[in-house]
Design an enzyme around this catalytic site. Structure first.
Site, PDB file in Angstrom:
ATOM      1  CB  CYS A 114      -0.959  -0.087   1.202  1.00  0.00           C
ATOM      2  SG  CYS A 114      -2.153   1.233   1.426  1.00  0.00           S
ATOM      3  CG  ASP A 161      -5.646  -1.024  -6.475  1.00  0.00           C
ATOM      4  OD1 ASP A 161      -6.376  -0.071  -6.129  1.00  0.00           O
ATOM      5  OD2 ASP A 161      -4.583  -1.318  -5.900  1.00  0.00           O
ATOM      6  CG  HIS A 189      -5.441  -1.072  -2.643  1.00  0.00           C
ATOM      7  ND1 HIS A 189      -4.351  -0.619  -3.347  1.00  0.00           N
ATOM      8  CD2 HIS A 189      -5.240  -0.716  -1.360  1.00  0.00           C
ATOM      9  CE1 HIS A 189      -3.521  -0.001  -2.522  1.00  0.00           C
ATOM     10  NE2 HIS A 189      -4.042  -0.057  -1.303  1.00  0.00           N
TER      11      HIS A 189
END
Length: 220
Positions: A114, A161, A189
């Protein structure tokens, strides 16, 4: 175990350390926007079980000490707010301090998820402390895709994502033909995080296998 480190600007911050002290391969593991929480400690222990010495720096300590968040929408908003209080330059000071605290003589790599995925990319391009870098779904990589990596890089993205469109992934691929990029069809994601609703066990396992093989190749 929890330890304390000091960056070159004098900032003292906490970090999670795991793995054998005499390891010949070592990793800086970089947090998501949720702090060094249970998931990040789980990731650290996983790499420790593979023989890595690991340090995961608490990058939010510059804004709020010991911040640990979950994965609800309120946590996302709080994490984004904390991230805005820490500059990219400060992040790299803490990353360098974490790298320096790894066992002397060990081959050092960096892996992040991330927010940490983008930071792992910067670890390759803005530092010379690492022999390999792995980034998972780093949303900031596309914006800095023209930076020159100083070590081999492997990147992982989910095809679904919502925050990182495939056009960004292709822009990274075009700018960095030497970077190993994997895209996981159907994955969103955070697909490698067992605490997220987007967790995809099969994709997480494949990405981990690829990451370990890449690190074994470049760290020995």
């Amino acid at each position: 175990m929890k330890i304390e480190l000091t960056a070159s600007d004098g900032h003292r911050f906490s970090a999670w350390r795991a793995g054998p002290a005499e390891a010949t391969k070592a990793l800086v593991v970089v947090q998501e926007i949720f702090g060094v929480n249970r998931h990040m400690r789980h990731v650290c222990e996983g790499f420790a079980n593979q023989g890595f010495a690991v340090i995961c720096p608490a990058l939010f300590d510059r804004a709020e000490r010991d911040a640990e968040l979950g994965y609800e929408q309120a946590d996302v908003q709080r994490g984004l707010a904390l991230r805005k209080q820490v500059s990219d330059e400060q992040v790299m000071l803490d990353i360098e301090a974490a790298a320096a605290a790894l066992p002397a003589g060990a081959a050092r790599g960096i892996i992040g998820y991330c927010w940490g995925g983008s930071i792992a990319w910067w670890g390759a391009t803005r530092s010379r402390s690492f022999k390999a870098a792995v980034g998972y779904y780093g949303g900031g990589i596309a914006a800095s895709r023209d930076e020159k990596p100083n070590c081999p890089v492997q990147l992982h993205f989910g095809a679904e994502d919502k925050g990182i469109p495939l056009t960004d992934v292709e822009a990274i691929r075009a700018a960095q033909p030497g970077v190993e990029i994997h895209v996981y069809p159907g994955a969103g994601h955070g697909f490698s995080c067992e605490e997220r609703s987007s967790y995809s066990p099969a994709d997480a396992m494949l990405a981990e296998q690829r990451s370990l093989a890449f690190l074994a190749k470049h760290l020995g």
